[in-house]
Structure formats: C-alpha cells, structure tokens
Design a protein around this motif. Structure first.
Motif, PDB file in Angstrom:
ATOM      1  N   THR A  42       0.856  -1.185   0.000  1.00 31.85           N
ATOM      2  CA  THR A  42       0.000   0.000   0.000  1.00 31.85           C
ATOM      3  C   THR A  42       0.889   1.231   0.000  1.00 31.85           C
ATOM      4  O   THR A  42       1.757   1.381   0.870  1.00 31.85           O
ATOM      5  N   VAL A  43       0.683   2.105  -0.985  1.00 30.80           N
ATOM      6  CA  VAL A  43       1.561   3.261  -1.172  1.00 30.80           C
ATOM      7  C   VAL A  43       0.715   4.513  -1.368  1.00 30.80           C
ATOM      8  O   VAL A  43      -0.294   4.486  -2.083  1.00 30.80           O
ATOM      9  N   THR A  44       1.131   5.601  -0.730  1.00 34.57           N
ATOM     10  CA  THR A  44       0.455   6.889  -0.869  1.00 34.57           C
ATOM     11  C   THR A  44       1.391   7.896  -1.508  1.00 34.57           C
ATOM     12  O   THR A  44       2.568   7.982  -1.136  1.00 34.57           O
ATOM     13  N   GLY A  45       0.895   8.628  -2.475  1.00 34.19           N
ATOM     14  CA  GLY A  45       1.723   9.622  -3.134  1.00 34.19           C
ATOM     15  C   GLY A  45       0.899  10.637  -3.893  1.00 34.19           C
ATOM     16  O   GLY A  45      -0.333  10.671  -3.803  1.00 34.19           O
ATOM     17  N   THR A  46       1.591  11.474  -4.677  1.00 32.89           N
ATOM     18  CA  THR A  46       0.964  12.543  -5.442  1.00 32.89           C
ATOM     19  C   THR A  46       1.044  12.217  -6.931  1.00 32.89           C
ATOM     20  O   THR A  46       2.127  11.926  -7.450  1.00 32.89           O
ATOM     21  N   VAL A  47      -0.093  12.270  -7.595  1.00 31.55           N
ATOM     22  CA  VAL A  47      -0.156  11.904  -9.013  1.00 31.55           C
ATOM     23  C   VAL A  47       0.711  12.847  -9.846  1.00 31.55           C
ATOM     24  O   VAL A  47       0.597  14.073  -9.747  1.00 31.55           O
ATOM     25  N   SER A  48       1.570  12.267 -10.676  1.00 31.90           N
ATOM     26  CA  SER A  48       2.427  13.063 -11.552  1.00 31.90           C
ATOM     27  C   SER A  48       2.112  12.839 -13.028  1.00 31.90           C
ATOM     28  O   SER A  48       2.400  13.678 -13.866  1.00 31.90           O
ATOM     29  N   ARG A  49       1.483  11.688 -13.348  1.00 29.16           N
ATOM     30  CA  ARG A  49       1.203  11.362 -14.737  1.00 29.16           C
ATOM     31  C   ARG A  49       0.251  10.178 -14.791  1.00 29.16           C
ATOM     32  O   ARG A  49       0.235   9.345 -13.878  1.00 29.16           O
ATOM     33  N   VAL A  50      -0.538  10.104 -15.825  1.00 30.21           N
ATOM     34  CA  VAL A  50      -1.387   8.928 -16.042  1.00 30.21           C
ATOM     35  C   VAL A  50      -1.413   8.644 -17.538  1.00 30.21           C
ATOM     36  O   VAL A  50      -1.458   9.563 -18.355  1.00 30.21           O
ATOM     37  N   ARG A  51      -1.344   7.370 -17.894  1.00 27.43           N
ATOM     38  CA  ARG A  51      -1.350   6.965 -19.302  1.00 27.43           C
ATOM     39  C   ARG A  51      -2.429   5.909 -19.517  1.00 27.43           C
ATOM     40  O   ARG A  51      -2.321   4.793 -19.018  1.00 27.43           O
ATOM     41  N   PHE A  52      -3.477   6.292 -20.236  1.00 30.38           N
ATOM     42  CA  PHE A  52      -4.524   5.356 -20.606  1.00 30.38           C
ATOM     43  C   PHE A  52      -4.145   4.756 -21.954  1.00 30.38           C
ATOM     44  O   PHE A  52      -4.508   5.272 -23.016  1.00 30.38           O
ATOM     45  N   VAL A  53      -3.408   3.651 -21.923  1.00 33.94           N
ATOM     46  CA  VAL A  53      -2.923   3.007 -23.135  1.00 33.94           C
ATOM     47  C   VAL A  53      -3.185   1.507 -23.045  1.00 33.94           C
ATOM     48  O   VAL A  53      -3.454   0.964 -21.975  1.00 33.94           O
ATOM     49  N   ASN A  54      -3.091   0.829 -24.177  1.00 31.17           N
ATOM     50  CA  ASN A  54      -3.162  -0.621 -24.240  1.00 31.17           C
ATOM     51  C   ASN A  54      -1.755  -1.186 -24.448  1.00 31.17           C
ATOM     52  O   ASN A  54      -0.924  -0.528 -25.068  1.00 31.17           O
ATOM     53  N   PRO A  55      -1.405  -2.355 -23.920  1.00 35.19           N
ATOM     54  CA  PRO A  55      -2.291  -3.330 -23.279  1.00 35.19           C
ATOM     55  C   PRO A  55      -2.603  -3.027 -21.814  1.00 35.19           C
ATOM     56  O   PRO A  55      -3.521  -3.607 -21.256  1.00 35.19           O
ATOM     57  N   HIS A  56      -1.846  -2.108 -21.172  1.00 39.80           N
ATOM     58  CA  HIS A  56      -2.124  -1.759 -19.778  1.00 39.80           C
ATOM     59  C   HIS A  56      -1.952  -0.264 -19.589  1.00 39.80           C
ATOM     60  O   HIS A  56      -1.017   0.340 -20.122  1.00 39.80           O
ATOM     61  N   ALA A  57      -2.856   0.318 -18.811  1.00 37.37           N
ATOM     62  CA  ALA A  57      -2.723   1.711 -18.420  1.00 37.37           C
ATOM     63  C   ALA A  57      -1.885   1.785 -17.146  1.00 37.37           C
ATOM     64  O   ALA A  57      -1.752   0.802 -16.409  1.00 37.37           O
ATOM     65  N   TYR A  58      -1.303   2.969 -16.906  1.00 37.97           N
ATOM     66  CA  TYR A  58      -0.474   3.154 -15.715  1.00 37.97           C
ATOM     67  C   TYR A  58      -0.779   4.494 -15.072  1.00 37.97           C
ATOM     68  O   TYR A  58      -1.077   5.477 -15.767  1.00 37.97           O
ATOM     69  N   VAL A  59      -0.715   4.535 -13.742  1.00 39.46           N
ATOM     70  CA  VAL A  59      -0.750   5.785 -13.017  1.00 39.46           C
ATOM     71  C   VAL A  59       0.616   5.945 -12.356  1.00 39.46           C
ATOM     72  O   VAL A  59       1.155   5.009 -11.754  1.00 39.46           O
ATOM     73  N   TYR A  60       1.188   7.133 -12.507  1.00 42.08           N
ATOM     74  CA  TYR A  60       2.504   7.438 -11.960  1.00 42.08           C
ATOM     75  C   TYR A  60       2.314   8.427 -10.815  1.00 42.08           C
ATOM     76  O   TYR A  60       1.541   9.395 -10.930  1.00 42.08           O
ATOM     77  N   PHE A  61       3.043   8.222  -9.732  1.00 44.94           N
ATOM     78  CA  PHE A  61       2.898   9.132  -8.600  1.00 44.94           C
ATOM     79  C   PHE A  61       4.194   9.190  -7.796  1.00 44.94           C
ATOM     80  O   PHE A  61       4.973   8.234  -7.749  1.00 44.94           O
ATOM     81  N   LYS A  62       4.407  10.335  -7.165  1.00 46.67           N
ATOM     82  CA  LYS A  62       5.612  10.576  -6.378  1.00 46.67           C
ATOM     83  C   LYS A  62       5.342  10.223  -4.921  1.00 46.67           C
ATOM     84  O   LYS A  62       4.355  10.667  -4.336  1.00 46.67           O
TER      85      LYS A  62
END
Length: 379
Positions: free
Chosen positions: A44-64
């Motif tokens: 379990t990790v808490t952070g601040t969103v820096s980027r999000v990529r809605f792409v295939n085959p998998h989307a990703y959320v990036y956070f600091k």
C-alpha cells in the motif's frame, strides 16, 4: 544415428527450448500476471499523481512517494487496459495531477517501485477497485463489478450499509426469539429482525445492574463491540480485501478490524476491543473466528431494554460467516457469540448489508460525557 533422425531430434529440442523461453518471457507474463507480480503479497503506497497513461495493453498511473528516509521516489502502478477502463466508465480526469492517491495491490517481483493496482483511494475518500464499473458521475455501479478477485475468492470489497427499510426477501430464519415481533421483507418493508435476547448466567445478571448510563462507552467516544457496532445507526462500512487479509472499517466509532487469512492464532494475543481475527474460505463463504478480547459490554448501559447492561469477559469467542449473493450486491454476516462466564448459551443472529456508492466517512466522535454528566449539566 541416421542424419534425418538426428535433425528431427535437434528440431524438437529447439522447439521445446523456445517454448520454455517463451513461458518465461514478458509476453507470457502478460497473460499470467503472477509471473510479474507477487499476488501473495500486499503493498500500500500513498503519493501525489504526476502522470497517467490510458494506453493498451495496460494503463499506468505514476505518482511521487516520499519514502521512510524522506526521499522522493517515482512509482507506477499497472491498471487494466485503456479499452476496458473506458468501457467501465474510468477516465484520465479521475487522476488529477497533484492530487493524493493511495494504491493498494501486489508488488512487482523485480521492480520495487512498481505494483499491480487492486484498489485506489482518492483524495476525497472515494475507493475504486480494479474492476469496478463507474457511472457518468464517477460512482460505482452496484452489480456491475467483478464478482471474483484474481485469486478466485468472492469480492467482498466496497462500501456496505444495512438499510433500515428492510432487507431483501429470502433472509435466513432467526435462530432465537426475536424482540418486539420484528419481521423482515423486501426493500421498503419492515425493519430487519432484532437479535434474540442474550440469556445470561446468574453471574451475568448480577453484573448487569452495576453500571449506569454515565459509563456508556458511546458517550465517551469508545466502541462497544464488533457485533453491535457493525450495523449501528446505519453507518457505511468499508471493506478492503487483499490476498492475505481483509480490513473492515466500521462507519461507527472508527473501528478498524483486520482479518488474517490463511494463518493460525499467534501464541500470544494482545487483548483488545476488536480481538484477533483469523479467516478462511470454505467455498464461497468466509469463516472468521475472533478471540483475545478485553472485558467489555455486549450491550452498553442505557442501551435499551429492561435488563440493563450486558457484559462479556476475556473468554468470549465470536464466529462470523460472510457471504455475498449471486449479484454481488448483498452481503450477509452471520455471527455467533459465546461466553461461558456471562452467557448460558451462544447467541446467533445475522445482518444483511447492501452495496452502496455512498462514501465512507470517518465518524470523528466528540465526547459528551462532561456535557451530559458534568457539574453544569441539566438534570
């Protein structure tokens, strides 16, 4: 050995080796998430969103994330494919840059700053599970979510409340004598059945009259017990489900319980109001056993009824059975309370809760003991 046989064996060996290499490749891991992620562990990790990529085959959320040393780390957690997310009502706008999120899931086997996202808690307290379907307002659509988790267990996660307007038809019969002639019915029907009366021992009856309302734990912002607080005052409970544990956050008095899955009781249990809970799946039913309680109240003084307070001791054991209906929208909890010191026989009853899109809100109780019983209180 003839040349044609030798060539055939060499070709066969090459194919076998190629298949083995493919099974261990990232392409194979894509189809078997356990190859990349350790589903037996939770992070379990808490952070601040820096980027999000809605792409295939998998989307990703990036956070600091700020680690224990006070240093900033860049994390990323894998979501479902962009196509599936959009079809389920998700959008990139959910992940506002600079907003705080908490991601719970499974760690990557090789990259310590990557995870397989199972559940996301947003800054406003909204919790969305990996396979939840959202409506246009961004709220979870009951009944349109995964009924099973990746490990095959029924999906208990979400926000639940017991509607006072009645429970769905077909409820289990009460295993005891109901109070007040309560009955059950469909939505909008009668109130859910009240639990039967506790049949106290002689010692229990002697103890029951020793406590006045002024020591009611609710007035002092303290929980009563894991049975009555579970559905008290129609509060919304939040359940978080992981491979190795289930966490129940009560909407009343901010009670937090952890159910340890696939383990035994420790040799030494530190007694507490919530006790120590272990659980195991029997088919699609979760069986939970809890012991290690500090002495307290089964019914607090001033809690209603002619018998006054009802106590329990440190030998109390509570057994619960959790199950969901076929649609995944109704959660049944059957419970049995045993206490050889205070109760003549075990008491068994049940609750039925509905899945809701209403948010889970902390209780944030304010102690009113002084206001009600202090020197300046009006009698």
């Amino acid at each position: 050995m003839p040349m044609n046989i030798k060539n055939t064996l060499s070709s066969t060996a090459f194919v076998i080796l190629a298949c083995l290499a493919l099974l261990n490749s990232p392409a194979a891991a894509h189809h078997g998430i356990s190859g990349q992620f350790d589903l037996g562990q939770n992070v379990t990790v808490t952070g601040t969103v820096s980027r999000v990529r809605f792409v295939n085959p998998h989307a990703y959320v990036y956070f600091k994330v700020t680690n224990a040393a006070g240093e900033e780390e860049q994390w990323r957690c894998e979501l479902r494919s962009a196509s599936l997310l959009k079809r389920a009502g998700w959008s990139e706008e959910m992940f506002e840059i600079g907003s705080k999120i908490t991601v719970s899931g499974s760690p990557d086997r090789r990259d310590p700053q990557t995870c397989f996202a199972q559940r996301i808690t947003f800054e406003n307290g909204r919790v969305v599970a990996r396979r939840d379907t959202l409506d246009e307002a961004g709220q979870i659509v009951p009944g349109e979510r995964s009924l099973k988790l990746e490990d095959g267990s029924p999906n208990l996660s979400g926000n639940w409340y017991e509607a006072r307007g009645g429970i769905r038809g077909g409820g289990r019969p009460n295993t005891g004598r109901p109070r007040g002639g309560g009955s059950h019915g469909g939505p909008g029907g009668a109130r859910p059945l009240r639990p039967p009366r506790y049949e106290m021992t002689e010692f229990g009856r002697e103890e029951s009259g020793k406590y006045s309302e002024s020591v009611n734990p609710r007035l002092m912002c303290e929980p009563t017990n894991i049975v009555v607080d579970y559905n008290f005052d129609q509060m919304v409970n939040k359940i978080e489900q992981y491979h190795d544990k289930i966490i129940i956050n009560y909407g009343f008095m901010d009670v937090v319980r952890t159910i340890h899955l696939g383990s035994d009781f420790p040799k030494t249990i530190e007694s507490s109001l919530t006790g120590y809970s272990i659980g195991e799946w029997k088919g699609d039913t979760l069986i939970v056993t809890t012991k290690g309680f500090v002495p307290g109240f089964l019914r607090p003084p001033g809690g209603g009824g002619p018998a006054g307070a009802i106590r329990h001791g440190d030998q109390m054991i509570i057994t619960e059975k959790f199950s969901v209906n076929e649609e995944g929208t109704e959660l049944t909890r059957e419970y049995t309370v045993e206490d050889p010191i205070y109760l003549v026989q075990p008491l068994t009853h049940f609750n039925k809760s509905q899945l809701t899109s209403s948010p889970f809100i902390r209780y944030d109780c304010e102690d009113l003991t002084e206001d009600k019983y202090g020197p300046g209180a009006e009698n």
